[in-house]
Each structure stands twice: as structure tokens, then as C-alpha cells.
Write a protein that holds these residues in place. Structure first.
Motif, mmCIF file in Angstrom:
data_model
loop_
_atom_site.group_PDB
_atom_site.id
_atom_site.type_symbol
_atom_site.label_atom_id
_atom_site.label_comp_id
_atom_site.label_asym_id
_atom_site.label_seq_id
_atom_site.Cartn_x
_atom_site.Cartn_y
_atom_site.Cartn_z
ATOM 1 N N MET A 42 0.909 -1.258 0.010
ATOM 2 C CA MET A 42 0.127 -0.050 0.262
ATOM 3 C C MET A 42 0.859 1.190 -0.065
ATOM 4 O O MET A 42 1.975 1.452 0.625
ATOM 5 C CB MET A 42 -0.927 -0.011 1.242
ATOM 6 C CG MET A 42 -2.079 -1.069 1.277
ATOM 7 S SD MET A 42 -3.140 -0.848 -0.504
ATOM 8 C CE MET A 42 -4.473 -0.266 0.406
ATOM 9 N N ALA A 78 -6.378 3.196 -13.569
ATOM 10 C CA ALA A 78 -7.049 2.267 -12.811
ATOM 11 C C ALA A 78 -7.577 0.805 -13.257
ATOM 12 O O ALA A 78 -7.954 0.757 -14.441
ATOM 13 C CB ALA A 78 -8.454 2.763 -12.158
ATOM 14 N N ARG A 79 -7.253 -0.330 -12.577
ATOM 15 C CA ARG A 79 -7.677 -1.677 -13.113
ATOM 16 C C ARG A 79 -9.253 -1.648 -13.262
ATOM 17 O O ARG A 79 -9.605 -2.111 -14.480
ATOM 18 C CB ARG A 79 -7.253 -2.677 -12.366
ATOM 19 C CG ARG A 79 -7.777 -4.034 -12.703
ATOM 20 C CD ARG A 79 -6.842 -5.166 -12.141
ATOM 21 N NE ARG A 79 -5.699 -5.132 -13.217
ATOM 22 C CZ ARG A 79 -4.591 -5.963 -12.929
ATOM 23 N NH1 ARG A 79 -4.839 -6.630 -11.982
ATOM 24 N NH2 ARG A 79 -3.677 -6.111 -13.662
ATOM 25 N N ASP A 80 -9.971 -0.974 -12.307
ATOM 26 C CA ASP A 80 -11.127 -1.060 -12.256
ATOM 27 C C ASP A 80 -11.783 0.445 -12.310
ATOM 28 O O ASP A 80 -11.582 0.948 -11.111
ATOM 29 C CB ASP A 80 -11.709 -1.856 -11.280
ATOM 30 C CG ASP A 80 -13.302 -1.910 -11.049
ATOM 31 O OD1 ASP A 80 -13.896 -1.312 -12.019
ATOM 32 O OD2 ASP A 80 -13.925 -2.430 -9.962
ATOM 33 N N GLN A 83 -13.743 1.991 -9.092
ATOM 34 C CA GLN A 83 -12.888 2.396 -8.101
ATOM 35 C C GLN A 83 -12.746 4.025 -8.077
ATOM 36 O O GLN A 83 -12.528 4.444 -6.682
ATOM 37 C CB GLN A 83 -11.796 1.635 -7.812
ATOM 38 C CG GLN A 83 -11.806 0.186 -7.482
ATOM 39 C CD GLN A 83 -10.528 -0.586 -7.300
ATOM 40 O OE1 GLN A 83 -9.438 -0.309 -8.006
ATOM 41 N NE2 GLN A 83 -10.578 -1.080 -5.902
ATOM 42 N N PHE A 95 -3.302 3.147 -1.698
ATOM 43 C CA PHE A 95 -3.576 2.491 -3.012
ATOM 44 C C PHE A 95 -2.542 1.263 -3.197
ATOM 45 O O PHE A 95 -1.337 1.530 -2.515
ATOM 46 C CB PHE A 95 -3.810 3.309 -4.321
ATOM 47 C CG PHE A 95 -2.660 4.141 -4.554
ATOM 48 C CD1 PHE A 95 -2.317 5.484 -3.747
ATOM 49 C CD2 PHE A 95 -1.762 3.519 -5.436
ATOM 50 C CE1 PHE A 95 -1.146 6.193 -4.156
ATOM 51 C CE2 PHE A 95 -0.503 4.578 -5.688
ATOM 52 C CZ PHE A 95 -0.173 5.666 -5.121
ATOM 53 N N THR A 96 -2.672 0.468 -4.155
ATOM 54 C CA THR A 96 -1.797 -0.309 -4.563
ATOM 55 C C THR A 96 -1.474 -0.419 -5.952
ATOM 56 O O THR A 96 -2.673 -0.234 -6.713
ATOM 57 C CB THR A 96 -2.388 -1.918 -4.174
ATOM 58 O OG1 THR A 96 -2.567 -2.147 -2.580
ATOM 59 C CG2 THR A 96 -1.154 -2.982 -4.488
ATOM 60 N N THR A 107 -4.397 -1.248 -8.641
ATOM 61 C CA THR A 107 -5.332 -2.520 -8.383
ATOM 62 C C THR A 107 -6.253 -2.382 -7.430
ATOM 63 O O THR A 107 -7.356 -2.919 -7.312
ATOM 64 C CB THR A 107 -4.242 -3.668 -8.192
ATOM 65 O OG1 THR A 107 -3.557 -3.391 -7.158
ATOM 66 C CG2 THR A 107 -3.410 -3.986 -9.535
ATOM 67 N N ASP A 108 -6.053 -1.417 -6.296
ATOM 68 C CA ASP A 108 -6.862 -1.186 -5.241
ATOM 69 C C ASP A 108 -6.556 0.089 -4.804
ATOM 70 O O ASP A 108 -5.431 0.654 -4.714
ATOM 71 C CB ASP A 108 -6.480 -2.251 -4.212
ATOM 72 C CG ASP A 108 -7.408 -2.358 -3.231
ATOM 73 O OD1 ASP A 108 -8.680 -2.024 -3.221
ATOM 74 O OD2 ASP A 108 -7.056 -2.372 -2.204
ATOM 75 N N ILE A 109 -7.627 0.925 -4.468
ATOM 76 C CA ILE A 109 -7.447 2.326 -3.810
ATOM 77 C C ILE A 109 -8.661 2.443 -2.880
ATOM 78 O O ILE A 109 -9.798 2.039 -3.333
ATOM 79 C CB ILE A 109 -7.618 3.512 -4.851
ATOM 80 C CG1 ILE A 109 -7.129 4.818 -4.565
ATOM 81 C CG2 ILE A 109 -8.716 3.258 -6.010
ATOM 82 C CD1 ILE A 109 -6.806 5.588 -5.585
ATOM 83 N N GLN A 110 -8.485 3.164 -1.823
ATOM 84 C CA GLN A 110 -9.390 3.618 -1.014
ATOM 85 C C GLN A 110 -9.178 4.824 -0.293
ATOM 86 O O GLN A 110 -7.905 5.080 0.035
ATOM 87 C CB GLN A 110 -9.575 2.294 -0.099
ATOM 88 C CG GLN A 110 -8.349 1.857 0.649
ATOM 89 C CD GLN A 110 -8.653 0.574 1.443
ATOM 90 O OE1 GLN A 110 -8.786 0.504 2.404
ATOM 91 N NE2 GLN A 110 -8.382 -0.451 0.687
#
Ligand code: CU
Length: 113
Positions: A42, A78-80, A83, A95-96, A107-110
Motif C-alpha cells: 500500500m 485504474a484496473r477497475d 473504483q 492504494f496498491t 489495482t486497489d484504492i481506498q
């Protein structure tokens, strides 16, 4: 020196300039600290800009350890795309990011506290 050798030397030099990441990696190995495994971890950052329909996000990020990247502001993919819809400029995020096909992919974010 043959022209081809000269060309190779020049491109090697140009790459050294274009890739500050390599210099950064060297600094890391000199610091004598234990190096983290090269898995995605992260990273903290702040949202600067969102282009949700293109799946792009501009982040001012801290050091990305798994990519040996120093802090900077840059655009990620962003992969998705979904998000990105919950985020807005100014948000503090965690995020990653991974490197895939020469692109930086989130790949991931929050949102971070
Ligand atoms: Cu960066």
C-alpha cells in the motif's frame, strides 16, 4: 569507436537520464536497510485529478516501495474504473500499484483516514 558503438553508448546514457528510478534503487541499496520483498504494498497519496471515464487518476504519491519510485505527482491507470467513482480531488488515499506492460496500474484504492 564505431558509429554503432557510439550510438549504443549514447542511448545507454539517455536511458540513465530518463530512468531516475535506477538511481533511486541504487540509493536504497546503499542505505543498508532491509529491503522489502518486491510484492505490491500500500502507498499513501492524495487525489489530484480523476478522469473516471478513461480510468485515469492523477495522484500525488509517497514513495512506492515495490516499484522503487520516489514521491511525485503522476497519472495512473485504474484496473477497475468503478473504483474511481467514489473519489474526488483532495481525497487522501491508500492504494496498491503494480507495473504491467510499461503502465502503472492501480489495482486497489481506498480513502485513507
Ligand atoms: Cu510516481
Amino acid at each position: 569507436m564505431k558509429p554503432i558503438q557510439r550510438l549504443l553508448t549514447i542511448s545507454a546514457l539517455a536511458m540513465g537520464i530518463a530512468l531516475p528510478i535506477a538511481t533511486h534503487a541504487q540509493e536504497n541499496s546503499n542505505s543498508g536497510q532491509a529491503t522489502a520483498p518486491p510484492s505490491a504494498s500500500m502507498t499513501y497519496g492524495e487525489v489530484r485529478r480523476i478522469q473516471a471515464e478513461e480510468g485515469k487518476i492523477t495522484l500525488k504519491h509517497g514513495e512506492i516501495k515495490n516499484l522503487d519510485m520516489p514521491p511525485m505527482t503522476m497519472v495512473f491507470t485504474a484496473r477497475d474504473k468503478k473504483q474511481l467513482t467514489t473519489l474526488k480531488p483532495g481525497d487522501k488515499v491508500q492504494f496498491t500499484v503494480i507495473q504491467e506492460g510499461g503502465k502503472m496500474i492501480v489495482t486497489d484504492i481506498q480513502t485513507a483516514p
